[in-house]
Write an enzyme that holds these catalytic residues in place. Structure first.
Site, short mmCIF file in Angstrom:
data_model
loop_
_atom_site.label_atom_id
_atom_site.label_comp_id
_atom_site.label_asym_id
_atom_site.label_seq_id
_atom_site.Cartn_x
_atom_site.Cartn_y
_atom_site.Cartn_z
N TYR A 155 0.83 -1.21 0.00
CA TYR A 155 0.00 0.00 0.00
C TYR A 155 0.87 1.26 0.00
O TYR A 155 0.64 2.18 -0.80
CB TYR A 155 -0.90 -0.02 1.23
CG TYR A 155 -1.73 1.22 1.45
CD1 TYR A 155 -2.86 1.47 0.69
CD2 TYR A 155 -1.39 2.15 2.43
CE1 TYR A 155 -3.62 2.61 0.89
CE2 TYR A 155 -2.15 3.29 2.65
CZ TYR A 155 -3.26 3.52 1.87
OH TYR A 155 -4.01 4.64 2.07
N LYS A 159 1.27 4.48 -2.70
CA LYS A 159 1.08 5.90 -2.37
C LYS A 159 2.36 6.70 -2.66
O LYS A 159 2.29 7.89 -2.99
CB LYS A 159 0.62 6.05 -0.91
CG LYS A 159 -0.77 5.45 -0.65
CD LYS A 159 -1.86 6.10 -1.51
CE LYS A 159 -3.25 5.60 -1.16
NZ LYS A 159 -4.32 6.28 -1.92
#
Ligand code: NDP
Length: 246
Positions: A155, A159
């Site tokens: 994740y 980002k």
């Protein structure tokens, strides 16, 4: 209060959580708003109804961010409905919290497809319609810069990619008067990251303010970046994290 009067915004993943708060806030500031969602049509129509009850204009479009055709279709439907497109908020995103070695490649693909590929596809489609004054805004994450807890490896990599995408794209579209910025929330109380969840304790402890943030606190920053007063801000990573990355 009508800083976005006559403007049109598209917020991906706008049916719940941070995206729903952004959609409501941009509508309150005067924009006509399209939201996308993947699964929960009733949550999406509740956001549309709330905006309409407040006197605003909104539509909901089912478009999975992992489906490039659907994403392009959502941009086109927004333009066809409202006749212009001024603000794109790439907010749809997901996390599959697990240690890296336990995460399957299929799970990594899903997170990459929604958080990165969907963002790139929506932005490319939106740029066809955007004019000077346009705003491309990412919902990145504070973990795109610093990762303080385990379980978010894939994740946070997505980002980080979103962060560099915003920086790079700002260089290409600046001459057209379009800004590109990356809003980086810290821990915000939503279905994805509940303040009462198992993963919450270390996140809350890592903030300087010793609390989770509210969706409206992220929406306030996005509204500023979407508005005319942010005209000289581009390629920036704007963190709203209660001091988590301080
Ligand atoms: P939620 O899970 O609460 O809401 C997610 C929203 O995105 C829903 O409207 C959901 O609609 C939609 N969505 C999910 N998957 C897809 C998809 N494949 N295609 C289109 N829409 C989709 O998440 P948050 O509000 O917490 O997160 C929003 C963004 O903020 C994400 O990008 C997340 O990474 C980021 N973020 C969140 C933080 C937090 O602490 N909450 C911190 C930092 C960043 P549906 O129900 O129909 O699937």
């Amino acid at each position: 209060m009508s800083q976005l009067a006559n403007k049109v915004a598209l917020v991906t993943g706008g049916s719940r959580g941070i995206g729903a708060a952004i959609a409501k806030r941009l509508a309150a500031d005067g924009a006509s708003v399209a939201i996308t969602y993947a699964k929960d049509a009733s949550a999406a129509s509740a956001v549309v109804k709330a905006i309409e009850l407040d006197g605003g204009r909104a539509i909901a479009i089912q478009a999975d961010a992992a489906d490039v055709g659907a994403v392009k279709g959502a941009v086109e439907k927004t333009f066809a409905t409202f006749g212009r497109l001024d603000v794109l908020v790439n907010n749809a995103g997901t996390a599959i919290p697990k240690t890296f070695e336990e995460t399957t490649l299929e799970e990594m693909d899903r997170v990459i497809d929604i958080n990165v590929r969907g963002t790139l596809a929506a932005t490319q489609a939106a740029l066809k319609y955007m004019k000077s004054g346009g705003r491309i805004i990412m919902t990145g994450s504070a973990v795109g810069e610093r990762v303080l807890t385990p379980g978010l490896v894939a994740y946070s990599a997505t980002k980080g990619a979103v962060k560099m995408f915003a920086q790079g794209l700002s260089r290409e579209v600046g001459s057209r008067g379009i800004t590109v910025n990356n809003v980086q929330p810290g821990p915000i109380d939503t279905d994805l990251n509940p303040a009462a969840g198992d993963w919450a304790v270390p996140q809350k402890a890592a903030t300087a303010l010793d609390r989770y943030g509210h969706v409206e606190e992220v929406a306030a920053l996005v509204a500023f970046v979407a508005g005319p007063e942010s005209s000289y801000i581009t390629g920036a990573n704007l963190t709203v994290d209660g001091g988590m990355n301080a």
